[in-house]
Design a protein around this motif. Structure first.
Motif, PDB file in Angstrom:
ATOM      1  N   GLU A   1     -33.379 -45.498 -17.956  1.00  0.00           N
ATOM      2  CA  GLU A   1     -32.769 -44.168 -18.068  1.00  0.00           C
ATOM      3  C   GLU A   1     -31.252 -44.259 -18.168  1.00  0.00           C
ATOM      4  N   ARG A   2     -30.692 -45.225 -17.508  1.00  0.00           N
ATOM      5  CA  ARG A   2     -29.249 -45.431 -17.608  1.00  0.00           C
ATOM      6  C   ARG A   2     -28.882 -45.850 -19.031  1.00  0.00           C
ATOM      7  N   GLU A   3     -29.679 -46.764 -19.618  1.00  0.00           N
ATOM      8  CA  GLU A   3     -29.423 -47.214 -20.980  1.00  0.00           C
ATOM      9  C   GLU A   3     -29.665 -46.107 -21.998  1.00  0.00           C
ATOM     10  N   ALA A   4     -30.511 -45.142 -21.641  1.00  0.00           N
ATOM     11  CA  ALA A   4     -30.782 -44.021 -22.542  1.00  0.00           C
ATOM     12  C   ALA A   4     -29.656 -42.989 -22.521  1.00  0.00           C
ATOM     13  N   GLY A   5     -28.643 -43.193 -21.677  1.00  0.00           N
ATOM     14  CA  GLY A   5     -27.497 -42.289 -21.630  1.00  0.00           C
ATOM     15  C   GLY A   5     -27.794 -40.947 -21.010  1.00  0.00           C
ATOM     16  N   LEU A   6     -28.707 -40.913 -20.033  1.00  0.00           N
ATOM     17  CA  LEU A   6     -29.117 -39.648 -19.441  1.00  0.00           C
ATOM     18  C   LEU A   6     -28.192 -39.176 -18.335  1.00  0.00           C
ATOM     19  N   GLY A   7     -27.157 -39.963 -18.028  1.00  0.00           N
ATOM     20  CA  GLY A   7     -26.147 -39.510 -17.070  1.00  0.00           C
ATOM     21  C   GLY A   7     -26.660 -39.452 -15.649  1.00  0.00           C
ATOM     22  N   TRP A   8     -26.493 -38.276 -15.034  1.00  0.00           N
ATOM     23  CA  TRP A   8     -26.888 -38.107 -13.637  1.00  0.00           C
ATOM     24  C   TRP A   8     -28.409 -37.920 -13.571  1.00  0.00           C
ATOM     25  N   VAL A   9     -29.131 -39.006 -13.411  1.00  0.00           N
ATOM     26  CA  VAL A   9     -30.586 -38.964 -13.325  1.00  0.00           C
ATOM     27  C   VAL A   9     -30.986 -38.679 -11.887  1.00  0.00           C
ATOM     28  N   ARG A  10     -31.924 -37.750 -11.719  1.00  0.00           N
ATOM     29  CA  ARG A  10     -32.380 -37.359 -10.381  1.00  0.00           C
ATOM     30  C   ARG A  10     -33.897 -37.433 -10.339  1.00  0.00           C
TER      31      ARG A  10
ATOM     32  N   THR B   1       0.209 -33.342  -6.221  1.00  0.00           N
ATOM     33  CA  THR B   1      -1.091 -33.861  -5.789  1.00  0.00           C
ATOM     34  C   THR B   1      -2.012 -34.149  -6.973  1.00  0.00           C
ATOM     35  N   LEU B   2      -1.634 -33.647  -8.160  1.00  0.00           N
ATOM     36  CA  LEU B   2      -2.478 -33.895  -9.321  1.00  0.00           C
ATOM     37  C   LEU B   2      -2.546 -35.382  -9.664  1.00  0.00           C
ATOM     38  N   LEU B   3      -1.475 -36.116  -9.373  1.00  0.00           N
ATOM     39  CA  LEU B   3      -1.442 -37.532  -9.726  1.00  0.00           C
ATOM     40  C   LEU B   3      -2.485 -38.343  -8.943  1.00  0.00           C
ATOM     41  N   PRO B   4      -2.494 -38.298  -7.595  1.00  0.00           N
ATOM     42  CA  PRO B   4      -3.516 -39.083  -6.874  1.00  0.00           C
ATOM     43  C   PRO B   4      -4.934 -38.590  -7.135  1.00  0.00           C
ATOM     44  N   VAL B   5      -5.098 -37.260  -7.258  1.00  0.00           N
ATOM     45  CA  VAL B   5      -6.434 -36.737  -7.535  1.00  0.00           C
ATOM     46  C   VAL B   5      -6.898 -37.185  -8.916  1.00  0.00           C
ATOM     47  N   GLY B   6      -5.991 -37.098  -9.896  1.00  0.00           N
ATOM     48  CA  GLY B   6      -6.334 -37.535 -11.249  1.00  0.00           C
ATOM     49  C   GLY B   6      -6.645 -39.015 -11.318  1.00  0.00           C
ATOM     50  N   ALA B   7      -5.906 -39.820 -10.563  1.00  0.00           N
ATOM     51  CA  ALA B   7      -6.162 -41.268 -10.554  1.00  0.00           C
ATOM     52  C   ALA B   7      -7.542 -41.562  -9.965  1.00  0.00           C
ATOM     53  N   ALA B   8      -7.875 -40.868  -8.879  1.00  0.00           N
ATOM     54  CA  ALA B   8      -9.194 -41.076  -8.261  1.00  0.00           C
ATOM     55  C   ALA B   8     -10.306 -40.627  -9.211  1.00  0.00           C
ATOM     56  N   LEU B   9     -10.083 -39.514  -9.907  1.00  0.00           N
ATOM     57  CA  LEU B   9     -11.083 -39.035 -10.861  1.00  0.00           C
ATOM     58  C   LEU B   9     -11.258 -40.021 -12.008  1.00  0.00           C
ATOM     59  N   ALA B  10     -10.163 -40.561 -12.496  1.00  0.00           N
ATOM     60  CA  ALA B  10     -10.241 -41.542 -13.586  1.00  0.00           C
ATOM     61  C   ALA B  10     -11.044 -42.759 -13.159  1.00  0.00           C
ATOM     62  N   ALA B  11     -10.808 -43.225 -11.925  1.00  0.00           N
ATOM     63  CA  ALA B  11     -11.539 -44.390 -11.425  1.00  0.00           C
ATOM     64  C   ALA B  11     -13.035 -44.086 -11.314  1.00  0.00           C
ATOM     65  N   SER B  12     -13.371 -42.880 -10.872  1.00  0.00           N
ATOM     66  CA  SER B  12     -14.787 -42.521 -10.740  1.00  0.00           C
ATOM     67  C   SER B  12     -15.451 -42.390 -12.100  1.00  0.00           C
ATOM     68  N   LEU B  13     -14.692 -41.934 -13.098  1.00  0.00           N
ATOM     69  CA  LEU B  13     -15.267 -41.798 -14.440  1.00  0.00           C
ATOM     70  C   LEU B  13     -15.498 -43.155 -15.091  1.00  0.00           C
ATOM     71  N   VAL B  14     -14.722 -44.156 -14.702  1.00  0.00           N
ATOM     72  CA  VAL B  14     -14.964 -45.509 -15.201  1.00  0.00           C
ATOM     73  C   VAL B  14     -16.347 -45.983 -14.770  1.00  0.00           C
ATOM     74  N   VAL B  15     -16.756 -45.580 -13.555  1.00  0.00           N
ATOM     75  CA  VAL B  15     -18.077 -45.955 -13.046  1.00  0.00           C
ATOM     76  C   VAL B  15     -19.163 -45.076 -13.649  1.00  0.00           C
TER      77      VAL B  15
ATOM     78  N   GLY C   1     -18.950 -42.858 -16.350  1.00  0.00           N
ATOM     79  CA  GLY C   1     -18.918 -42.600 -17.781  1.00  0.00           C
ATOM     80  C   GLY C   1     -19.965 -43.327 -18.599  1.00  0.00           C
ATOM     81  N   PRO C   2     -20.158 -44.632 -18.399  1.00  0.00           N
ATOM     82  CA  PRO C   2     -21.134 -45.364 -19.221  1.00  0.00           C
ATOM     83  C   PRO C   2     -22.565 -44.849 -19.108  1.00  0.00           C
ATOM     84  N   THR C   3     -22.907 -44.145 -18.023  1.00  0.00           N
ATOM     85  CA  THR C   3     -24.274 -43.649 -17.875  1.00  0.00           C
ATOM     86  C   THR C   3     -24.568 -42.504 -18.841  1.00  0.00           C
ATOM     87  N   PHE C   4     -23.540 -41.957 -19.488  1.00  0.00           N
ATOM     88  CA  PHE C   4     -23.727 -40.876 -20.455  1.00  0.00           C
ATOM     89  C   PHE C   4     -23.718 -41.387 -21.900  1.00  0.00           C
ATOM     90  N   VAL C   5     -23.670 -42.692 -22.075  1.00  0.00           N
ATOM     91  CA  VAL C   5     -23.649 -43.295 -23.415  1.00  0.00           C
ATOM     92  C   VAL C   5     -24.969 -44.009 -23.651  1.00  0.00           C
TER      93      VAL C   5
END
Length: 330
Positions: free
Chosen positions: A273-282, A74-88, A90-94
């Protein structure tokens, strides 16, 4: 002997149950994550579209849980889904800022929550950031008077927009720079929101920066069509503006990047805030809510300016965080 065989026979059933549990949780997380691609006004989906960060957190926990349970396949499908979510996500932390650039313009935006925000705290934040422009939504006459008593009319020489009694529709733009009113933004048939959304030209040392205050109606169950129409109106307005002049939209969009309508409105613009790399802004909800702040619905969107820094600050008396951004002229 019989007991040992019984215990061995139970293992496959438990292992299969573990597999099913992991896959069901994975399916639920994937469905919530996929909601961001569904352009709808159905309230349950609109709410689910704000849960993107929880999907990432859930997938990380699910990956760890599957490993602890030794459900290796089950690590394969879970890891694939996690990788896809990090593509979305990830850039907010840069960060893409220019911290060494000279600051020419600092914009602050605050939803007052029916005029209830602490005016002293708000003006303290304004002074701390040496704000040049303040966009205030949900401004009532009483709140405007409190802001004046806290020093707003001393700090800011210019203002456009009016407070509204007993309503969330009042909006005002305060500025240290001269303002030219383009429109008061008080025609609901144009703005597609009952709130006023003034549009002004801010004269920043001879450079005209076009700024529009934003307050889109909240997407509660019966208002989601109006909410979506408000975002469409902002997208249409942005597309009509010249790409040669600096542009700022600031305020309470009541939506974020999980909503297709907001992504359309923000197309071609940068979220500070997204461009400032603040990640999960709330920025919401902070006051009197049963859940902690978890979603960014307050934004400063720009085009044609260099971002130096951005952030948000909690102000008492309102459920919205104050958002700010400092810019350098190109």
């Amino acid at each position: 002997m019989g007991d040992r065989h019984a215990r061995r026979g139970a293992h496959p059933r438990w292992r299969r149950a573990g597999d099913v549990a992991v896959l069901l949780v994975l399916l639920a997380l994937v469905l919530v994550g996929a909601a961001r691609f569904v352009d709808t006004t159905w309230a349950p989906v609109v709410v689910a579209q704000t849960a993107g960060p929880f999907v990432v957190v859930g997938l990380v926990l699910l990956l760890v849980g599957a490993a602890l349970l030794r459900r290796w396949w089950t690590l394969l499908p879970v890891g694939a889904a996690l990788a896809a979510s990090l593509v979305v996500a990830g850039p907010t932390f840069v960060a893409h800022t220019s911290p060494g650039a000279k600051v020419n313009l600092t914009v602050v935006a605050q939803n007052m929550r029916f005029g209830g925000a602490d005016s002293d705290m708000l003006m303290d934040a304004v002074r701390l950031r040496s704000a040049d422009v303040l966009v205030v939504t949900e401004l009532t006459p009483e709140a405007a008077d409190r802001l004046a008593a806290s020093g707003a009319t001393d700090w800011f020489r210019y203002q456009v927009g009016e407070p509204v009694e007993d309503s969330f529709t009042g909006t005002r733009v305060y500025s240290r720079y001269p303002l030219t009113t383009v429109t008061e933004g008080d025609d609901p048939s144009v703005e597609q929101t009952p709130s006023h959304q003034p549009e002004v030209l801010v004269d920043v040392g001879g450079t005209a920066v076009r700024l529009k205050a934003v307050h889109v109606v909240a997407p509660i169950t019966r208002s989601t069509p109006e909410w979506r129409a408000g975002l469409t109106a902002l997208a249409d307005w942005s597309r009509r503006q010249s790409e040669d002049a600096p542009l700022v939209l600031a305020g309470d969009f009541n939506s974020g990047f999980g909503h297709p309508g907001f992504r359309q409105a923000a197309s071609g613009l940068l979220d500070a805030e997204r461009e400032a790399g603040l990640g999960w802004v709330r920025t919401w909800p902070y006051l009197g809510q049963r859940v902690p702040a978890y979603v960014q619905i307050d934004h400063v969107l720009t085009r044609g300016l260099v971002l130096v820094a951005a952030g948000h600050t909690v102000v008492h008396g309102t459920d919205h965080a104050l958002v700010w951004a400092s810019f350098s002229l190109r």
